[in-house]
Design an enzyme around this catalytic site. Structure first.
Site, short mmCIF file in Angstrom:
data_model
loop_
_atom_site.label_atom_id
_atom_site.label_comp_id
_atom_site.label_asym_id
_atom_site.label_seq_id
_atom_site.Cartn_x
_atom_site.Cartn_y
_atom_site.Cartn_z
N HIS A 114 -5.06 -7.64 7.40
CA HIS A 114 -3.85 -8.10 8.07
C HIS A 114 -3.75 -7.42 9.45
CE1 HIS A 114 -2.49 -4.42 5.87
NE2 HIS A 114 -2.00 -4.15 7.06
C1 T46 Z 1 -1.78 -0.93 6.95
C2 T46 Z 1 -2.84 -0.33 6.09
C3 T46 Z 1 -3.61 0.76 6.78
C4 T46 Z 1 5.67 -0.96 0.57
O1 T46 Z 1 6.52 -1.31 -0.27
N1 T46 Z 1 6.01 -0.08 1.56
C5 T46 Z 1 5.12 0.34 2.48
O2 T46 Z 1 5.48 1.13 3.37
C6 T46 Z 1 3.77 -0.17 2.42
C7 T46 Z 1 2.75 0.28 3.45
C8 T46 Z 1 3.45 -1.04 1.41
N2 T46 Z 1 4.39 -1.42 0.50
C9 T46 Z 1 3.97 -2.30 -0.61
C10 T46 Z 1 3.55 -3.70 -0.20
C11 T46 Z 1 2.54 -4.07 -1.26
O3 T46 Z 1 3.22 -4.57 -2.38
O4 T46 Z 1 2.85 -1.72 -1.24
C12 T46 Z 1 1.93 -2.72 -1.65
C13 T46 Z 1 0.55 -2.51 -1.04
O5 T46 Z 1 0.62 -2.75 0.37
P1 T46 Z 1 -0.55 -3.51 1.15
O6 T46 Z 1 -1.17 -4.52 0.27
O7 T46 Z 1 0.01 -3.99 2.46
O8 T46 Z 1 -1.56 -2.30 1.37
P2 T46 Z 1 -2.85 -2.23 2.29
O9 T46 Z 1 -3.61 -1.05 1.87
O10 T46 Z 1 -3.58 -3.53 2.35
O11 T46 Z 1 -2.27 -1.97 3.79
C14 T46 Z 1 -1.55 -0.78 4.08
C15 T46 Z 1 -0.31 -1.08 4.90
O12 T46 Z 1 0.50 -2.08 4.25
C16 T46 Z 1 -0.63 -1.60 6.29
O13 T46 Z 1 0.51 -1.55 7.10
O14 T46 Z 1 -1.93 -0.99 8.15
O15 T46 Z 1 -2.39 0.12 4.81
#
Ligand code: T46
Length: 132
Positions: free
Chosen positions: A49
């Protein structure tokens, strides 16, 4: 694309090491949120993303992982984070993927904004279209 690292000063003495992180001093934005990614399963790739407005600094405080960054014109792969004193600055509108997490990896992320799902673009074609 220029990859921007931040090298944090290690305050070491005979007891061990310490790094201090201070907003607008060694982090170039106000820190509204901190999160960390750990216990990542083998062969998992995360991210996929971009963010419309968010700036972040990612620090692998334990273990190692790799980043792919893409600004819509150029992709830089195999960016290794493996030191607690090395931060990767990821500005807005940069596509990111993270992979090759070591079993013990703890990836600490400092973010300029609160969590807001509407700030994410999770579709690569939409990301490319947004530059037109
Ligand atoms: C990024 C990379 C480096 C939350 O509820 N609060 C938060 O602050 C974050 C970061 C995530 N979430 C929830 C949203 C999803 O349900 O945690 C779950 C996993 O998040 P996501 O699939 O977006 O995780 P990554 O590892 O793909 O990405 C994360 C960050 O979301 C993003 O901003 O830059 O790490």
């Amino acid at each position: 694309m220029k990859i921007k690292f931040i090298n944090f000063e290690i305050k070491g003495d005979e007891r061990g090491s310490l790094i201090a992180i201070e907003e607008l001093k060694n982090i170039p934005f106000e820190i509204k949120r901190v999160y960390y990614i750990f216990n990542t399963k083998p062969n998992v790739r995360r991210g996929f993303h971009t963010h419309k407005n968010l700036k972040q600094v990612a620090i692998c405080v334990k273990g190692s992982c790799k980043f792919l960054l893409d600004d819509g014109k150029e992709r830089v792969d195999e960016i290794v984070l493996n030191k607690p004193n090395k931060g990767l600055l990821i500005e807005e509108m940069i596509w990111r993927e993270m992979y090759d997490f070591s079993e013990d990896c703890v990836l600490l992320v400092l973010a300029s904004e609160f969590y807001d799902e509407s700030d994410y673009i999770r579709d690569y074609d939409e990301f490319l279209r947004s530059f037109k």
